[in-house]
Design a protein around this motif. Structure first.
Motif, PDB file in Angstrom:
ATOM      1  N   LEU A 216      58.908  42.858  48.879  1.00  0.00           N
ATOM      2  CA  LEU A 216      59.939  41.958  49.373  1.00  0.00           C
ATOM      3  C   LEU A 216      59.364  40.630  49.860  1.00  0.00           C
ATOM      4  CD1 LEU A 216      62.152  44.520  51.345  1.00  0.00           C
ATOM      5  CD2 LEU A 216      62.571  43.540  49.081  1.00  0.00           C
ATOM      6  N   SER A 217      58.098  40.409  49.625  1.00  0.00           N
ATOM      7  CA  SER A 217      57.438  39.183  50.096  1.00  0.00           C
ATOM      8  C   SER A 217      56.906  38.364  48.929  1.00  0.00           C
ATOM      9  CB  SER A 217      56.302  39.544  51.056  1.00  0.00           C
ATOM     10  OG  SER A 217      56.747  40.367  52.102  1.00  0.00           O
ATOM     11  N   LYS A 218      57.551  38.441  47.775  1.00  0.00           N
ATOM     12  CA  LYS A 218      57.039  37.781  46.580  1.00  0.00           C
ATOM     13  C   LYS A 218      56.945  36.274  46.746  1.00  0.00           C
ATOM     14  CE  LYS A 218      58.698  41.336  43.383  1.00  0.00           C
ATOM     15  NZ  LYS A 218      59.617  41.649  42.259  1.00  0.00           N
ATOM     16  N   ALA A 219      57.888  35.682  47.484  1.00  0.00           N
ATOM     17  CA  ALA A 219      57.889  34.222  47.627  1.00  0.00           C
ATOM     18  C   ALA A 219      56.644  33.749  48.356  1.00  0.00           C
ATOM     19  CB  ALA A 219      59.142  33.767  48.367  1.00  0.00           C
ATOM     20  N   VAL A 220      56.377  34.321  49.518  1.00  0.00           N
ATOM     21  CA  VAL A 220      55.216  33.870  50.289  1.00  0.00           C
ATOM     22  C   VAL A 220      53.917  34.291  49.607  1.00  0.00           C
ATOM     23  CG1 VAL A 220      55.031  35.903  51.804  1.00  0.00           C
ATOM     24  CG2 VAL A 220      54.314  33.673  52.640  1.00  0.00           C
ATOM     25  N   LEU A 221      53.890  35.424  48.930  1.00  0.00           N
ATOM     26  CA  LEU A 221      52.690  35.851  48.221  1.00  0.00           C
ATOM     27  C   LEU A 221      52.361  34.894  47.074  1.00  0.00           C
ATOM     28  CD1 LEU A 221      53.168  39.741  48.022  1.00  0.00           C
ATOM     29  CD2 LEU A 221      51.665  38.455  49.549  1.00  0.00           C
ATOM     30  N   ALA A 222      53.374  34.497  46.312  1.00  0.00           N
ATOM     31  CA  ALA A 222      53.153  33.549  45.214  1.00  0.00           C
ATOM     32  C   ALA A 222      52.639  32.217  45.748  1.00  0.00           C
ATOM     33  CB  ALA A 222      54.443  33.356  44.424  1.00  0.00           C
TER      34      ALA A 222
END
Length: 317
Positions: A216-222
């Motif tokens: 659920l943290s794909k945005a910050v991980l990317a």
């Protein structure tokens, strides 16, 4: 859209009156002041984009231009005297491809290690019940303002036996404190109910982290992957300092040596004496273009996560 409705709208003081109902989704008309602001804002942003893009477009134009037009100062935004000689010579240099492969390896390995350390560290710091949390945050923030210095770092890397190895590049820069704090803020805003529900279902802390939090943290991980990848890809000083074998250089050091007039390994002119003038005129532009091209191609695929990833970690709910 405005609709006049004359149905039942009781008024104790008189007969029913038409009621104006504003349809949903209708945007009110912008005022003159706001319209002027948008025009000025758009104009300034376009000018800033032009200023930022001009050097890159100029480098591209010089990379494909002939030596005569470059030396005459006639190349601006459009190539003059289209020429691919330098591209052929640089791409035929084995040392260029060796250093290019090193850059890819350093970037991939460094980004993987940095993401592993940053995500786990940030997730732990986001838990307010963690014992010693303030101490660990203080250690991280302290490194933003103070460091051991160049000579102690060189002695440390040498003593650990990291010289002329990939670890001299990827380990000293494994954690960016700025990225750590952004990710910590993001995890602090993560809904506690999701983690509590997973814990009730029997998930361990690691299960919650890997199966609930990270997906659920794909945005910050990317966003963090982009930050780290660009940093490792553009890094050259660590390799220049700790690498003594030219075969271990990244392509940025190859570029630096070209700019300084130093050849790395095989001479890039390799028997092409007739083309030396052409090569000397735009070899820097060609090499810079070949170096930055992969990052430019990668960015469009993850730029949609960029703003949302940073803002999600920066806004306190």
């Amino acid at each position: 859209m405005v609709t006049d409705v004359t149905t039942t709208s009781p008024d104790l003081a008189g007969p029913t009156k038409p009621v104006a109902v504003v349809g949903r989704g209708v945007r009110p008309k912008d005022g003159k002041g706001y319209t002027a602001f948008r025009v000025v804002n758009a104009t300034l942003l376009l000018l800033m984009c032009a200023v930022v893009l001009y050097p890159f477009v100029n480098i591209v134009a010089q990379a494909f231009s002939s030596e005569g037009h470059i030396n005459a100062g006639q190349v601006n935004l459009v190539p003059r005297g289209f020429n691919l000689t330098t591209f052929k010579v640089v791409l035929s240099d084995d040392m260029f491809w060796t250093n290019y492969k090193n850059t890819v390896v350093y970037t991939v390995v460094g980004t993987v290690i940095a993401m592993a350390l940053t995500t786990t560290y940030a997730y732990a710091l986001s838990k307010k019940h963690l014992k010693g949390r303030t101490f660990f945050i203080g250690i991280a923030v302290l490194t933003m303002f103070f460091n051991g210095g160049l000579i102690p770092n060189y002695v440390l890397i040498t003593t650990l036996g990291f010289k002329d190895t990939i670890w001299a590049i990827v380990l000293p820069n494994a954690i960016s404190v700025f990225n750590l704090l952004v990710m910590k803020s993001f995890f602090e805003n993560f809904p506690d109910e999701l983690e509590e529900a997973a814990a009730i279902d029997g998930m361990s802390t690691y299960g919650v982290f890997f199966r609930i939090v990270l997906p659920l943290s794909k945005a910050v991980l990317a966003t963090m992957v982009l930050f780290y990848a660009v940093a490792f890809w553009n890094s050259w000083f660590s390799a220049y300092l700790y690498m003594t074998d030219a075969a271990n250089y990244p392509v940025t050091v190859y570029l630096r040596n070209l700019m300084a007039g130093v050849t790395t390994g095989t001479s890039i002119t390799g028997g092409q004496l007739d083309n030396m003038t052409q090569i000397a005129s735009n070899v820097q532009s060609v090499t810079m273009l070949l170096t930055v091209l992969p990052i430019v191609c990668l960015y469009p695929f993850i730029q949609r996560y960029f703003v949302s990833g940073v803002m999600l970690g920066a806004v306190k709910q």
